[in-house]
Design a protein around this motif. Structure first.
Motif, PDB file in Angstrom:
ATOM      1  N   TYR A 160       0.889  -1.134  -0.011  1.00  0.00           N
ATOM      2  CA  TYR A 160      -0.148  -0.008  -0.112  1.00  0.00           C
ATOM      3  C   TYR A 160       0.841   1.367   0.032  1.00  0.00           C
ATOM      4  O   TYR A 160       1.958   1.330   1.003  1.00  0.00           O
ATOM      5  CB  TYR A 160      -0.829  -0.138   1.329  1.00  0.00           C
ATOM      6  CG  TYR A 160      -1.749   1.154   1.314  1.00  0.00           C
ATOM      7  CD1 TYR A 160      -2.892   1.151   0.554  1.00  0.00           C
ATOM      8  CD2 TYR A 160      -1.441   2.295   2.254  1.00  0.00           C
ATOM      9  CE1 TYR A 160      -3.642   2.757   0.886  1.00  0.00           C
ATOM     10  CE2 TYR A 160      -2.113   3.296   2.535  1.00  0.00           C
ATOM     11  CZ  TYR A 160      -3.476   3.521   1.609  1.00  0.00           C
ATOM     12  OH  TYR A 160      -4.148   4.616   1.815  1.00  0.00           O
ATOM     13  N   ASP A 161       0.612   2.153  -1.063  1.00  0.00           N
ATOM     14  CA  ASP A 161       1.431   3.294  -0.961  1.00  0.00           C
ATOM     15  C   ASP A 161       0.660   4.553  -0.900  1.00  0.00           C
ATOM     16  O   ASP A 161       1.253   5.685  -1.257  1.00  0.00           O
ATOM     17  CB  ASP A 161       2.564   3.398  -2.294  1.00  0.00           C
ATOM     18  CG  ASP A 161       1.523   3.512  -3.284  1.00  0.00           C
ATOM     19  OD1 ASP A 161       0.450   3.505  -3.428  1.00  0.00           O
ATOM     20  OD2 ASP A 161       2.330   3.414  -4.240  1.00  0.00           O
ATOM     21  N   GLY A 162      -0.628   4.537  -0.389  1.00  0.00           N
ATOM     22  CA  GLY A 162      -1.320   5.661  -0.182  1.00  0.00           C
ATOM     23  C   GLY A 162      -1.101   6.235   1.126  1.00  0.00           C
ATOM     24  O   GLY A 162      -0.287   5.994   1.845  1.00  0.00           O
ATOM     25  N   PRO A 163      -1.858   7.352   1.360  1.00  0.00           N
ATOM     26  CA  PRO A 163      -1.761   8.002   2.787  1.00  0.00           C
ATOM     27  C   PRO A 163      -2.197   7.022   3.682  1.00  0.00           C
ATOM     28  O   PRO A 163      -3.154   6.311   3.649  1.00  0.00           O
ATOM     29  CB  PRO A 163      -2.389   9.318   2.544  1.00  0.00           C
ATOM     30  CG  PRO A 163      -3.259   9.127   1.279  1.00  0.00           C
ATOM     31  CD  PRO A 163      -2.630   8.027   0.394  1.00  0.00           C
ATOM     32  N   ALA A 164      -1.789   7.395   5.045  1.00  0.00           N
ATOM     33  CA  ALA A 164      -2.462   6.677   5.947  1.00  0.00           C
ATOM     34  C   ALA A 164      -2.443   7.502   7.287  1.00  0.00           C
ATOM     35  O   ALA A 164      -1.350   8.468   7.294  1.00  0.00           O
ATOM     36  CB  ALA A 164      -1.872   5.137   6.391  1.00  0.00           C
ATOM     37  N   PRO A 165      -3.126   7.556   8.460  1.00  0.00           N
ATOM     38  CA  PRO A 165      -2.761   8.320   9.742  1.00  0.00           C
ATOM     39  C   PRO A 165      -1.739   8.032  10.080  1.00  0.00           C
ATOM     40  O   PRO A 165      -1.015   6.763  10.186  1.00  0.00           O
ATOM     41  CB  PRO A 165      -4.007   7.741  10.490  1.00  0.00           C
ATOM     42  CG  PRO A 165      -5.275   7.057   9.758  1.00  0.00           C
ATOM     43  CD  PRO A 165      -4.457   6.650   8.570  1.00  0.00           C
TER      44      PRO A 165
END
Lengths: 268, 268, 268, 268
Positions: free
Chosen positions: B255-260
Motif C-alpha cells: 500500500y503506498d497511499g496516505p495513512a494516519p
C-alpha cells in the motif's frame, strides 16, 4: 488477510515448462493434440483419465443433447448482451452461461445429486424403497423433484428417451438410470403429478452410470451450451435480433405503478 | 422502445415442436445424438454443415491446444469466485470466461482478423507484400501484432508447432498458415523483435484454412477453456485453493497511499 | 415455449413516453435529478418511497462500510479480468460482482434472513428463545451461523461496531439489532466458539430495523462493491497489477499430479 | 508464468490492520461511515479526495439520471437470468451489467473520450474547430458520433436537458459541456443528421466539467444501473416476469432454416 484454513496448496491438473505442457500427466503436444478428440480431452481434464469408448459415447451424447434448444432465456440474454456490447463476445457468452441455473439448464446437477443419493441410500438393496425415501425427503423440505417435466415436450422429452437408448447401446446402463426410471414411475402416487423424465434428468442418469463425477455434472450443460451460444453470437453478428427480442419482451409487459395525472406511457 | 432498425426477424439455428428438435435442419435425436461427436456438433451449430474429417481433426486439435494451461489469470479468477460463491458454479465459469479478452486467451480472434486481412488483400497475389502492408497498418494505428510471443514459451510455443503439424497431416494447410508464417519471418525487420508464433496465432491460422468462420474464432478458446474451468472447479470443490491464491496475491502488493500517523498495515 | 405459469405481466418500477420518464410514480427529471441524492434514489427504486432521514443515513452507512476492503478475492478477480480484457470494463466489474457470494461479501443476505426469522419467530415474545431455536435449526441443518467472525478483525469488526452506533444515533435501533446482539452472546454456549459480529451481520441488522426489504439485502454489498471495483479498475488502467497478482498466486501453488519422467516444472 | 512487465506493485486505495480500515488515507469507521454520503464515498474511492458540493451534486444527478429506464435489454437479461438461476442474485446482476456496452448504456465512456479529445485539441483555442476535426476523425474511421440520438426521446432526451441545468445551477458548466453543445449544433452539416444530445452524452459532459476522471466514466452507468437492477430483481422475486419476457421474445422470431419435410414448428 487469509480467509479460511486451506492447508492444501497444490493442483493436479496441469503444469508446464518452457518446452512442454503437461495435462493430467500427459504431454499435451505429443500425446493429446491431433491424437484424441475434444470429448476425450474434456473427460481427461475432469477425471484424470482418458475415457473408455462407452464413456466417450455417453458424454458426447449428453453434450449434443443439451447444446441447443432455440431462443431459450439464456440465449436471449446472450444475444441482447452482444447487441448492447459487441466489443466483448466473451461478455455475451458469460451472460448466457449465468442462466445455467437451478431452474433452467443447470438442473442436471440437482437431478444428479438426487439420483446419487438414491443409489447410495439403497446401498445394493431396494432402489424403489430408497427412491421413495429420497422423494419424501425432498417434499418434506418443500423442494421440487428435479429432472422431470418439460413446458414444450409434455408427452415425453425426446432427448431423454434417446439418451437412455444410447446408454443401452453403449452397454453402460446401470443403477442411476434405473433410479431415474423408478422415480418417474413413482411420481403420480407420491406427488400427484404425472411427469416424464426430461433431458436434465437423463443427462445425469446416463453420465453417473459411466462414472462421471457428480460434482462436475453442471459442467456438461455449461460446456455444451457455450458451443450453442457461439453459434447464436455468430448469427447475431450477421443478423441482429437482440433488440428485436427486447422490444417484444418490453411490449408484453404493462406498467401498473403510479404515474402523474394524465401521463400516457409509450407503447412504441 | 425499439433500439435500432433490425429488419430481419428470423433465426436459422434450431426450431422444435412437442415431438422433435431440429438443429441446423437435422433431427437432433435421430440424426445427431449418439451418431456424431461433440466436435462435429459444434461445427454444425456454427457453420450449418457437419465437418469433413480434416475440419473435425483441426477443430479438435485447436480446442485441445487451448483448453488448459494451469493457473492462468482466468482460472484464478474462476477459482476465487467459486470459493466466495460456491452456490453458483455457473458464476465461477462466467468469471473465468470474462478473462478471454484481447490480451490473454481471446487474441485468437484478433490474429484471425489479421491473417484474413492479409489473405484478402493479397487476393491471390503476393502474401508477403500483403503481410507487410497489414503489419504497417497495425503499427500505424499503434496496435500490437497479434499471435506472436509467449511469456513462458520464449523459444517457441510447442502448441503452435504441433497445430501446424496437424494441419499438414490433415492435408489442410493453406494461405492463412502461410500468411502467419510470413508474418513471423517479417517481425524482426518490421518491428525489431523476434517473436515466435504462439497458440493464439496458430489456432486461427489452421482454422481459417479449413473454412471456420472468422467471426466465430473467439468461440474456440471460450468453449475449450470452459472445459478446463469445469475441471478446475471440480478440483476447487475437493481441494480449495481460491483463497490461497488471493492471499498470495494480496501479499505481493504494497500500500503506498496516505495513512494516519502511526498506522501499521497488517501483512497477515 | 412458455416456462412456468407467471400470470402477472406488469412492472411497477418505471415507465416512459417521448417527453418524460416516470420512476416509482415520480417524474425523473423534474422531481429527482438534482433534487435528491443517489442513496435516496436507490431507496426509492427498491422500496417505492423516498427514505426518511434515518433510513437514508443507515443505508449510506452500510454502503460505505462494505464498498472497499483492499485486494479481496473479488477485487483481484476483477483486476485480472481487466488486465486480460481491457476492452470491456463492464466484464471486469461483472467478474468482481460474481464473487459476492454466500461465503464472502454476500453473506449479508443470509444473516438478514436469519435475523428476520428470529424476529418473526419471537412474534413480540422472547427474542432469546427465538434466537436459540433458530441457531439450533441452522446447526441441525449443518449450516454456519452467518454474520460473525472475521479473518483479520478477530477482536471485533470495527465496521460492525460503527454501524450499530450510527443506528443508535439515527434513533433507528430495533429488534433485528437486538437479535443480532443476542446471537453474538449465545454463540459461545451454543456453538463453542466466541465470534464477534462482522460487517455482514451488522449491515442486515441495521437495515432491517429501518424497514429495508430482506430480499434486496444482497443488493447493498453489490452496489457498494461496484463503486469500489470502479476505483480499482481505474487504478488498474494507470498501474497494472492484474498479472502481478496472478503471478504471485500461481507461484504459491505446487503441482502434485503425474508428469513424464524427468519433467521439471517452471517456477518462473 | 509472468505475463507482461508490470514494475509497480502497490495500490493506493485502501489498507487495513486488525483494528482499522484506511480508505484513501481516511479511517473508514471514524471519518466516513455515518459522516459522509455514499456519493461522497464513491467520489473519494475513485479520485482520492472528498468531493466539493458541486462535484457531489453533479455526480448524484448523473447516477440518478441513468439508474433506471424500464425494461431495457440489460434489465431483461438480468430478470431472465434470475428466473433461471434464483440461487445467485449476483449472477443476475452481473448479466445485467454485461449489457453496459459501447452501443447501449456504456456509450458515456466513448462520448467522454470524444469530448475530452475536443477540449484537449482546442487547448484553449477554438472548440468549434477542434470539434470539427474530431468529428471528421471519427467519420474517417467509420465510427458513430457517441452521445446523440435516442430511439424513444427523439425530440430531446429530457435527462440530458436536466443534467445541463443542474450543472449550471451548481456553477459547474465548462468546456466539455460547451464542446458537447457545439457537436450537437454541427451534426446536421457534418453528418447530415439532426440528433439531440442524449443522457450518455450529457453524463460525461457534466462530469468532466467537475473533474471526474475520463477513464472512470463507464463506472457511472454501471454503479447507477446496479441499483436499478437490484430493484428489478426484488420485483422479479415477488412477481416473476423473466420467462414472460423470453416467451414474448421467442414468439417474435421465426425459424427460416431447413427442416425435415412436413415438420411444423411449435408457436406455443
Amino acid at each position: 488477510m487469509k480467509i479460511g484454513r486451506q492447508t492444501q496448496k497444490s493442483t493436479a491438473i496441469s503444469t508446464a515448462n518452457a518446452e512442454a505442457i503437461i495435462v493430467r500427466g500427459r504431454d499435451l503436444c505429443s500425446e493429446l493434440i491431433g491424437r484424441v478428440g475434444f470429448t476425450d480431452h474434456m473427460w481427461l481434464l475432469i477425471t484424470g483419465e482418458l475415457p473408455s469408448a462407452a464413456q466417450r459415447r455417453v458424454l458426447d451424447a449428453t453434450l449434443i443433447a443439451i447444446a441447443e434448444h432455440g431462443l431459450v432465456p439464456s440465449v436471449q440474454a446472450s444475444r441482447m448482451t452482444l447487441a448492447a456490447a459487441p466489443e466483448a463476445l466473451q461478455g455475451a457468452v458469460a451472460a448466457g452461461i449465468l442462466g445455467c441455473g437451478s431452474v433452467v439448464l443447470g438442473s442436471s446437477a440437482l437431478a444428479g445429486e438426487f439420483f446419487a443419493a438414491i443409489v447410495t441410500r439403497a446401498n445394493g438393496g431396494s432402489l424403489e424403497a430408497a427412491a421413495r425415501a429420497e422423494i419424501a425427503a425432498l417434499r418434506a423440505a418443500g423442494k421440487a423433484i428435479p429432472g422431470y417435466g418439460h413446458p414444450l415436450h409434455r408427452g415425453g422429452d425426446p432427448r431423454a428417451q434417446r439418451l437412455l437408448e444410447v446408454s443401452v447401446e453403449a452397454g453402460a446402463s446401470g443403477h442411476h438410470i434405473e433410479a431415474a426410471q423408478i422415480v418417474e414411475r413413482l411420481l403420480p402416487e407420491t406427488t400427484g403429478k404425472t411427469l416424464v423424465m426430461n433431458v436434465s434428468g437423463a443427462i445425469p442418469a446416463v453420465l453417473l452410470d459411466v462414472g462421471y463425477p457428480v460434482r462436475a455434472l453442471k459442467g456438461v450443460p455449461i460446456v455444451a451450451r457455450t458451443a450453442g451460444l457461439v453459434a447464436h453470437l455468430l448469427e447475431e453478428q450477421l443478423r441482429p435480433l437482440g433488440f428485436v427480442l427486447s422490444h417484444a419482451g418490453a411490449r408484453a409487459i404493462d406498467y401498473d405503478g403510479p404515474a402523474p395525472a394524465g401521463f400516457v406511457p409509450s407503447h412504441e
